[in-house]
Design a protein around this motif. Sequence first.
Motif, PDB file in Angstrom:
ATOM      1  N   LEU A 134       0.822  -1.201   0.000  1.00  0.00           N
ATOM      2  CA  LEU A 134       0.000   0.000   0.000  1.00  0.00           C
ATOM      3  C   LEU A 134       0.862   1.259   0.000  1.00  0.00           C
ATOM      4  N   LEU A 135       1.918   1.244   0.798  1.00  0.00           N
ATOM      5  CA  LEU A 135       2.825   2.400   0.841  1.00  0.00           C
ATOM      6  C   LEU A 135       3.511   2.602  -0.502  1.00  0.00           C
ATOM      7  N   LEU A 136       4.008   1.506  -1.078  1.00  0.00           N
ATOM      8  CA  LEU A 136       4.674   1.606  -2.375  1.00  0.00           C
ATOM      9  C   LEU A 136       3.709   2.135  -3.438  1.00  0.00           C
ATOM     10  N   ASN A 137       2.456   1.697  -3.375  1.00  0.00           N
ATOM     11  CA  ASN A 137       1.450   2.161  -4.338  1.00  0.00           C
ATOM     12  C   ASN A 137       1.221   3.667  -4.241  1.00  0.00           C
ATOM     13  N   HIS A 138       1.490   4.230  -3.060  1.00  0.00           N
ATOM     14  CA  HIS A 138       1.289   5.660  -2.850  1.00  0.00           C
ATOM     15  C   HIS A 138       2.608   6.435  -2.891  1.00  0.00           C
ATOM     16  N   GLY A 139       3.637   5.818  -3.425  1.00  0.00           N
ATOM     17  CA  GLY A 139       4.903   6.512  -3.618  1.00  0.00           C
ATOM     18  C   GLY A 139       5.719   6.715  -2.361  1.00  0.00           C
ATOM     19  N   ILE A 140       5.442   5.942  -1.325  1.00  0.00           N
ATOM     20  CA  ILE A 140       6.193   6.050  -0.069  1.00  0.00           C
ATOM     21  C   ILE A 140       7.273   4.969  -0.030  1.00  0.00           C
ATOM     22  N   THR A 141       8.476   5.346   0.370  1.00  0.00           N
ATOM     23  CA  THR A 141       9.618   4.441   0.404  1.00  0.00           C
ATOM     24  C   THR A 141       9.866   3.940   1.828  1.00  0.00           C
ATOM     25  N   PRO A 142       9.655   2.654   2.107  1.00  0.00           N
ATOM     26  CA  PRO A 142       9.979   2.108   3.427  1.00  0.00           C
ATOM     27  C   PRO A 142      11.494   2.084   3.652  1.00  0.00           C
ATOM     28  N   VAL A 143      11.905   2.440   4.857  1.00  0.00           N
ATOM     29  CA  VAL A 143      13.311   2.381   5.262  1.00  0.00           C
ATOM     30  C   VAL A 143      13.406   1.475   6.477  1.00  0.00           C
ATOM     31  N   PHE A 144      14.005   0.296   6.286  1.00  0.00           N
ATOM     32  CA  PHE A 144      14.052  -0.716   7.340  1.00  0.00           C
ATOM     33  C   PHE A 144      15.391  -0.726   8.062  1.00  0.00           C
ATOM     34  N   CYS A 145      15.323  -0.760   9.393  1.00  0.00           N
ATOM     35  CA  CYS A 145      16.520  -1.074  10.174  1.00  0.00           C
ATOM     36  C   CYS A 145      16.551  -2.591  10.403  1.00  0.00           C
ATOM     37  N   ALA A 146      17.660  -3.069  10.947  1.00  0.00           N
ATOM     38  CA  ALA A 146      17.887  -4.519  11.048  1.00  0.00           C
ATOM     39  C   ALA A 146      17.393  -5.082  12.380  1.00  0.00           C
ATOM     40  N   ILE A 147      16.154  -4.734  12.721  1.00  0.00           N
ATOM     41  CA  ILE A 147      15.534  -5.255  13.940  1.00  0.00           C
ATOM     42  C   ILE A 147      14.208  -5.905  13.559  1.00  0.00           C
TER      43      ILE A 147
END
Length: 258
Positions: A134-147
């Motif tokens: 859903l986020l990707l569909n709205h042009g939002i980029t997830p930023v994941f930490c390693a937890i």
Amino acid sequence: METLKIVKIGGHVLNDEGALDAFLNDFSQIASPKILVHGGGKLATALAKQMNIEVQMNDGRRITNAETLDIITMVYSGKINTTIVAKLQAKSTNAMGFSGADGNSIVAEKRPVKDINYGYVGDIKKVNTTHLQLLLNHGITPVFCAITHDANGQLLNTNADTVASELAIAFAETYMTELYYCFEKNGVLKDINQDDSVIETIDTKNYQQLLKENIIADGMLPKLTNCFHAIDHHVKKVHIGTSAMLLNKNITHTIIQK
């Protein structure tokens, strides 16, 4: 099928403000959907030493006791993740920070004790892509930490290369996923002291020979393990090198293939 780029950033880049800014400039210019994954082990190690907490490693993987997990949580999901998100916003990339616990994104289990007790280290069991899609569909980029988390309230330290690999695998059903490992070197090197000694292609056959010759060792071992795991699970391509390869495929770097 649309391309999704999963990009993992290495610790040396995170430690260098100029290198981080250059990386984020390149990353922000990727036109296709994208996800960023980061660790922060070097910053966590530096903080641990300042606090006189022993740092233990085995084959490039961190052994995580309760004190170390507290430090990692503060550094990874606090300082580093929030800083990266803010810097991406300044570069017109609408980003949102995540740990595996956020939105139940990445569920793991505490690694069982065999020869070595890794402590609060998580092995990924499931990646939930629905809300990320859903986020990707709205042009939002997830930023994941390693937890990650175990769905029972326990946070777990998980190798950032593994997080990136498992995200790429999870999205392989809906995208042509490409996995990028960006760090300070031009790729996997035959000679660690020679930046131009890039091994441009690594496949199953020459990988075994590189292991025998001890060319691939230490922290590169888990990285290559994750690369081949991704390729074996329908990830289209895996690239290793500097962030310049994100925008210019002619830049010399390492490509992992079967």
